[in-house]
Design a protein around this motif. Structure first.
Motif, mmCIF file in Angstrom:
data_model
loop_
_atom_site.group_PDB
_atom_site.id
_atom_site.type_symbol
_atom_site.label_atom_id
_atom_site.label_comp_id
_atom_site.label_asym_id
_atom_site.label_seq_id
_atom_site.Cartn_x
_atom_site.Cartn_y
_atom_site.Cartn_z
ATOM 1 N N GLU A 1 0.834 -1.199 0.000
ATOM 2 C CA GLU A 1 0.000 0.000 0.000
ATOM 3 C C GLU A 1 0.869 1.250 0.000
ATOM 4 O O GLU A 1 1.897 1.313 0.679
ATOM 5 C CB GLU A 1 -0.907 -0.004 1.228
ATOM 6 C CG GLU A 1 -1.859 1.166 1.299
ATOM 7 C CD GLU A 1 -2.817 1.057 2.470
ATOM 8 O OE1 GLU A 1 -3.421 2.085 2.833
ATOM 9 O OE2 GLU A 1 -2.958 -0.055 3.019
ATOM 10 N N GLY A 2 0.463 2.230 -0.795
ATOM 11 C CA GLY A 2 1.168 3.499 -0.854
ATOM 12 C C GLY A 2 0.234 4.653 -0.556
ATOM 13 O O GLY A 2 -0.963 4.468 -0.322
ATOM 14 N N ALA A 3 0.770 5.849 -0.596
ATOM 15 C CA ALA A 3 -0.037 7.027 -0.280
ATOM 16 C C ALA A 3 -1.201 7.192 -1.251
ATOM 17 O O ALA A 3 -2.288 7.620 -0.867
ATOM 18 C CB ALA A 3 0.840 8.275 -0.290
ATOM 19 N N GLY A 4 -0.976 6.845 -2.516
ATOM 20 C CA GLY A 4 -2.023 7.034 -3.506
ATOM 21 C C GLY A 4 -2.544 5.765 -4.124
ATOM 22 O O GLY A 4 -3.254 5.813 -5.132
ATOM 23 N N ARG A 5 -2.207 4.599 -3.549
ATOM 24 C CA ARG A 5 -2.671 3.339 -4.132
ATOM 25 C C ARG A 5 -2.949 2.324 -3.034
ATOM 26 O O ARG A 5 -2.340 2.362 -1.964
ATOM 27 C CB ARG A 5 -1.627 2.769 -5.091
ATOM 28 C CG ARG A 5 -0.366 2.277 -4.401
ATOM 29 C CD ARG A 5 0.493 1.401 -5.295
ATOM 30 N NE ARG A 5 1.599 0.836 -4.556
ATOM 31 C CZ ARG A 5 2.793 1.411 -4.424
ATOM 32 N NH1 ARG A 5 3.030 2.581 -5.001
ATOM 33 N NH2 ARG A 5 3.744 0.817 -3.722
ATOM 34 N N PRO A 6 -3.868 1.384 -3.295
ATOM 35 C CA PRO A 6 -4.140 0.320 -2.327
ATOM 36 C C PRO A 6 -3.103 -0.796 -2.429
ATOM 37 O O PRO A 6 -2.309 -0.845 -3.376
ATOM 38 C CB PRO A 6 -5.527 -0.180 -2.754
ATOM 39 C CG PRO A 6 -5.557 0.069 -4.230
ATOM 40 C CD PRO A 6 -4.773 1.344 -4.448
ATOM 41 N N ALA A 7 -3.123 -1.686 -1.468
ATOM 42 C CA ALA A 7 -2.306 -2.894 -1.527
ATOM 43 C C ALA A 7 -3.038 -3.945 -2.348
ATOM 44 O O ALA A 7 -4.269 -4.035 -2.322
ATOM 45 C CB ALA A 7 -2.036 -3.417 -0.118
ATOM 46 N N LYS B 1 -7.147 -0.878 1.329
ATOM 47 C CA LYS B 1 -6.671 0.499 1.445
ATOM 48 C C LYS B 1 -7.175 1.105 2.750
ATOM 49 O O LYS B 1 -8.337 0.946 3.115
ATOM 50 C CB LYS B 1 -7.174 1.333 0.258
ATOM 51 C CG LYS B 1 -6.810 2.814 0.307
ATOM 52 C CD LYS B 1 -5.312 3.050 0.212
ATOM 53 C CE LYS B 1 -4.987 4.536 0.160
ATOM 54 N NZ LYS B 1 -3.539 4.797 0.247
ATOM 55 N N THR B 2 -6.277 1.798 3.456
ATOM 56 C CA THR B 2 -6.653 2.533 4.656
ATOM 57 C C THR B 2 -6.831 4.000 4.296
ATOM 58 O O THR B 2 -5.914 4.630 3.759
ATOM 59 C CB THR B 2 -5.587 2.395 5.750
ATOM 60 O OG1 THR B 2 -5.453 1.010 6.095
ATOM 61 C CG2 THR B 2 -5.981 3.178 6.989
#
Length: 204
Positions: free
Chosen positions: A143-149, A182-183
């Protein structure tokens, strides 16, 4: 109607497992991050438990008016205990084992069905062990700032429950699922979509 309870114990080296709730394939929770699947819910988070960690889960499952189309039985089902074991192989992969050593169906109704003639029990109760499910979950993209895992899960159901009890199919089934999570602030959202390759219990 379904009732269930889950008791967990995790051996933690570098982190901890946190709970999340699932509803119709989506998980929304108030925890900051979910690291492991909570039974009896079946939605999988793409995040794994972590390298070298072991998660043990236990509980029970009670359902009313469960219908088994192959045996033609309808009744109230009790599975106890429901057991789950997750082994962290690495930071992105884990092995999962799910099983229940005892399940009992209190039969309320019988009807004609393809395997009804194979039933081998008397009275209004039948019991058996549950099918063992062995799975592997891999997180593909963190998971990133602009994408889900994103992750994937492969699972195999072994034919431990017999069709003579009315609770099994005597077939081996295979499943593959795509996982996304995604959080967003304090809310965790998880979704799954999958495909199952099921054996034919009538043809054997």
């Amino acid at each position: 109607m379904q009732h269930g309870a889950t008791v967990q114990h995790a051996t933690v080296q570098h982190g901890s497992a946190r709970k999340f709730l699932a509803c119709v394939g989506l998980v929304i929770c108030l925890a900051a991050r979910a690291h492991a699947q909570q039974r009896p819910l079946v939605t999988e988070d793409p995040e794994t438990i972590g390298s070298g960690l072991v998660l043990v889960e236990g509980g029970f499952d009670q359902q009313r008016k469960v219908f088994y189309p192959l045996s033609g039985l309808t009744g109230d089902l009790l599975r106890v205990p429901t057991l789950g074991l997750s082994l962290g192989l690495s930071s992105i992969a884990e092995i999962q084992i799910d099983w229940s050593p005892y399940q009992r169906l209190t039969v309320n109704e019988r009807q004609a069905a393809p395997l009804a003639a194979m039933l081998d029990f008397t009275g209004d109760q039948t019991s058996d062990i549950d099918d063992l499910v062995i799975g592997t979950k891999v997180r593909l993209i963190p998971e990133g700032a602009g994408r889900p895992a994103f992750g994937v899960r492969f699972a195999t159901k072994l034919p431990n429950a017999s069709n003579e009890s009315g609770l099994g199919t005597d077939t081996m089934d295979f499943f593959v699922s795509a996982l996304v999570g995604k959080t967003v602030e304090s809310i965790r959202v998880v979704g799954n979509v999958g495909l199952g390759l099921l054996g034919d219990p009538i043809r054997g």
